[in-house]
Design a protein around this motif. Structure first.
Motif, short mmCIF file in Angstrom:
data_model
loop_
_atom_site.label_atom_id
_atom_site.label_comp_id
_atom_site.label_asym_id
_atom_site.label_seq_id
_atom_site.Cartn_x
_atom_site.Cartn_y
_atom_site.Cartn_z
N GLY A 308 4.58 -3.01 3.18
CA GLY A 308 4.35 -3.97 4.26
C GLY A 308 3.02 -4.68 4.13
O GLY A 308 2.92 -5.89 4.32
N VAL A 309 1.96 -3.93 3.77
CA VAL A 309 0.64 -4.53 3.59
C VAL A 309 0.65 -5.52 2.43
O VAL A 309 0.12 -6.63 2.54
CB VAL A 309 -0.42 -3.44 3.35
N SER A 310 1.28 -5.14 1.32
CA SER A 310 1.33 -6.02 0.14
C SER A 310 2.10 -7.30 0.44
O SER A 310 1.69 -8.40 0.04
CB SER A 310 1.96 -5.29 -1.04
N MET A 311 3.21 -7.20 1.16
CA MET A 311 3.99 -8.38 1.51
C MET A 311 3.21 -9.30 2.45
O MET A 311 3.28 -10.53 2.34
CB MET A 311 5.32 -7.98 2.15
N ALA A 312 2.47 -8.70 3.38
CA ALA A 312 1.69 -9.50 4.33
C ALA A 312 0.52 -10.21 3.65
O ALA A 312 0.21 -11.35 3.97
CB ALA A 312 1.19 -8.61 5.46
#
Length: 327
Positions: A308-312
């Motif tokens: 989730g952090v990487s996608m954001a």
């Protein structure tokens, strides 16, 4: 349970949604200065608690700010489809908190002790998140549009390093001057149901170790001089909470049974608390409980948060490219 129970047992309420529900239950009405909004998804429920007034902040024991809770029991079922959806929901919610330009410089901080499984969430997430700051300097040809400069740090804990975590982070912040800090930490839950199934986001930063009674310098905008987003997952619950819930359920059954209702009526209001204090006395009342499958829960939640952090942070990176940029 009410706030007095948590105060009497020196238990911090890490999750804003739990603090809200406890205070609202005592007031038997909505909390003035706190706004709650909920959204349901197939495999998750997102609850946004906004504390907008000092009165609500004082009552809930939380700073003014936005707290987003993602409840997804499917995380514990090792359901890959559900975990993918939760990661995407997490990315969307984080993006709404970030509000960053594409050229922003971001520092990820994995708080916790990598040698203690329930406290290893932060370092595990850092290990699986795409970092790119070095590529900007040494291999810019590997980058593509839609990727931000991201660096990561797992500073350990005071007992291992002998240095306050905030001091380590502050030194790095002064050197690389990030536009945003994202801190990931393990939390303490107010109920066993939330262990490994709840993710909290907060734009107020984090206090390392607060869930287990340790008071450390906070990682937030006031101490770091940089906007700080906190991501946390409950991995433990205080034994006193389990004991209290068990006592309450037992006493309810006692009251409902005509044979024992008189016994219930003669019990002192402090009876349950006295029993709990007696049982937990060998641990000075500070005993934390975690499930035996905590290894699997940490593995699942760390993957979800890292994704989730990487996608954001890197909207141009898809699932196929994700592994290529790790390490």
């Amino acid at each position: 349970m009410n706030l007095d129970f948590f105060k009497n047992n020196n238990i911090s309420v890490d999750l804003a949604i739990e603090a809200h529900d406890i205070v609202r239950g005592q007031l038997e009405t909505e909390i003035p200065g706190a706004v709650v909004d909920r959204h349901n998804y197939e495999n998750a429920t997102v609850t946004v608690v906004k504390i907008v007034e000092p009165q609500a902040a004082q009552m809930m024991g939380k700073p003014i700010g936005t707290y987003i809770t993602i409840d997804a029991p499917a995380i514990r079922d090792n359901n890959r489809v559900a975990q993918k959806e939760v990661a995407e929901i997490l990315a969307a919610q984080l993006s709404s908190l970030f509000n960053l330009p594409e050229n922003a410089n971001v520092l990820l901080v994995g708080l916790g002790n990598w040698q203690a499984t329930p406290d290893s969430l932060g370092p595990r997430v850092v290990d699986q998140t795409i970092v790119t700051r070095h590529l900007y300097k040494y291999a810019p040809e590997e980058l593509q549009g839609g990727m931000r400069s991201v660096s990561a740090l797992a500073p350990g804990v005071l007992g291992i390093t002998g240095i306050e975590t905030a001091e380590i982070i502050k030194g790095v912040v002064e050197k690389i001057q990030p536009d945003l800090i994202v801190a990931i930490d393990a939390l303490a839950a107010g109920s066993v149901e939330r262990i490994g199934s709840t993710i909290q986001l907060a734009d107020t930063g984090v206090s390392p170790g607060s869930g287990i009674g340790n008071k450390r310098t906070g990682i937030n905008k006031e101490t770091m001089g940089v906007k700080t987003i906190a991501i946390g997952v409950p991995t433990v619950v205080h034994a006193a909470v389990i004991a209290q819930v068990t006592s309450e359920h037992f006493l309810e059954k006692l009251q409902q049974n005509p044979m024992f209702s008189q016994i219930y009526n003669n019990l002192s209001p402090d009876y349950a608390q006295d029993v709990i204090n007696s049982v937990l006395a060998p641990f000075a009342g500070n005993l934390m409980v975690t499930p035996k499958e905590i290894d699997d829960l940490i593995l699942s939640t760390s993957k979800i948060i890292a994704g989730g952090v990487s996608m954001a942070l890197h909207p141009a990176i898809n699932a196929e490219q994700y592994s290529m940029y790790l390490n």
